[in-house]
Write a protein that holds these residues in place. Structure first.
Motif, mmCIF file in Angstrom:
data_model
loop_
_atom_site.group_PDB
_atom_site.id
_atom_site.type_symbol
_atom_site.label_atom_id
_atom_site.label_comp_id
_atom_site.label_asym_id
_atom_site.label_seq_id
_atom_site.Cartn_x
_atom_site.Cartn_y
_atom_site.Cartn_z
ATOM 1 N N TRP A 1 -5.876 9.745 1.120
ATOM 2 C CA TRP A 1 -5.589 8.252 2.988
ATOM 3 C C TRP A 1 -6.688 6.973 1.899
ATOM 4 N N LEU A 2 -7.597 7.500 1.581
ATOM 5 C CA LEU A 2 -8.586 5.809 1.179
ATOM 6 C C LEU A 2 -7.548 4.718 0.440
ATOM 7 N N ASN A 3 -7.019 6.074 -0.940
ATOM 8 C CA ASN A 3 -6.229 4.860 -1.929
ATOM 9 C C ASN A 3 -4.760 4.619 -1.331
ATOM 10 N N GLU A 4 -4.075 4.820 -0.228
ATOM 11 C CA GLU A 4 -2.806 4.406 -0.247
ATOM 12 C C GLU A 4 -4.038 3.350 1.195
ATOM 13 N N TYR A 5 -4.795 3.590 1.925
ATOM 14 C CA TYR A 5 -5.163 2.124 2.779
ATOM 15 C C TYR A 5 -5.841 0.890 1.537
#
Length: 104
Positions: free
Chosen positions: A61-65
């Motif tokens: 989720w962090l990397n996608e954001y």
């Protein structure tokens, strides 16, 4: 006909999973800081705090954001991680997890 029904059912199930993923991801919070960020996610029964699988989801989720907002394009490093336990259910921590990161 049977193939069409099974295909439609499979697509519906996959769509529901994607919707749940997006809904869960939307419960996270991202805040830019000078030179980095503060990212708040959560643990629950599906993504336990102490599990590699749960941590992998939170990092995805962090990397996608970061990627979709062009933040830390050269990478990042997590400098701190804090767990704030809200409850314990069936032996698993229900918690907010706060990550502090710096851009490279």
């Amino acid at each position: 006909m049977r193939y069409l029904v099974l295909t439609t059912l499979a697509v519906s199930v996959l769509s529901a999973c994607a919707s749940i993923h997006d809904m869960d991801k939307s419960a996270t919070h991202f805040e830019p800081t000078p030179g980095g960020f503060r990212y708040q996610a959560f643990s629950d029964l599906l993504r336990p705090e102490g599990s590699e699988a749960g941590e992998a989801v939170r990092m995805r989720w962090l990397n996608e954001y970061l990627a979709s907002n062009n933040i830390c394009p050269s990478g990042y490093e997590i400098s701190d991680r804090k767990v704030v336990v809200r409850d314990v259910i069936a032996g698993e921590k229900i918690a907010d997890i706060v990550y502090y990161g710096t851009c490279k």
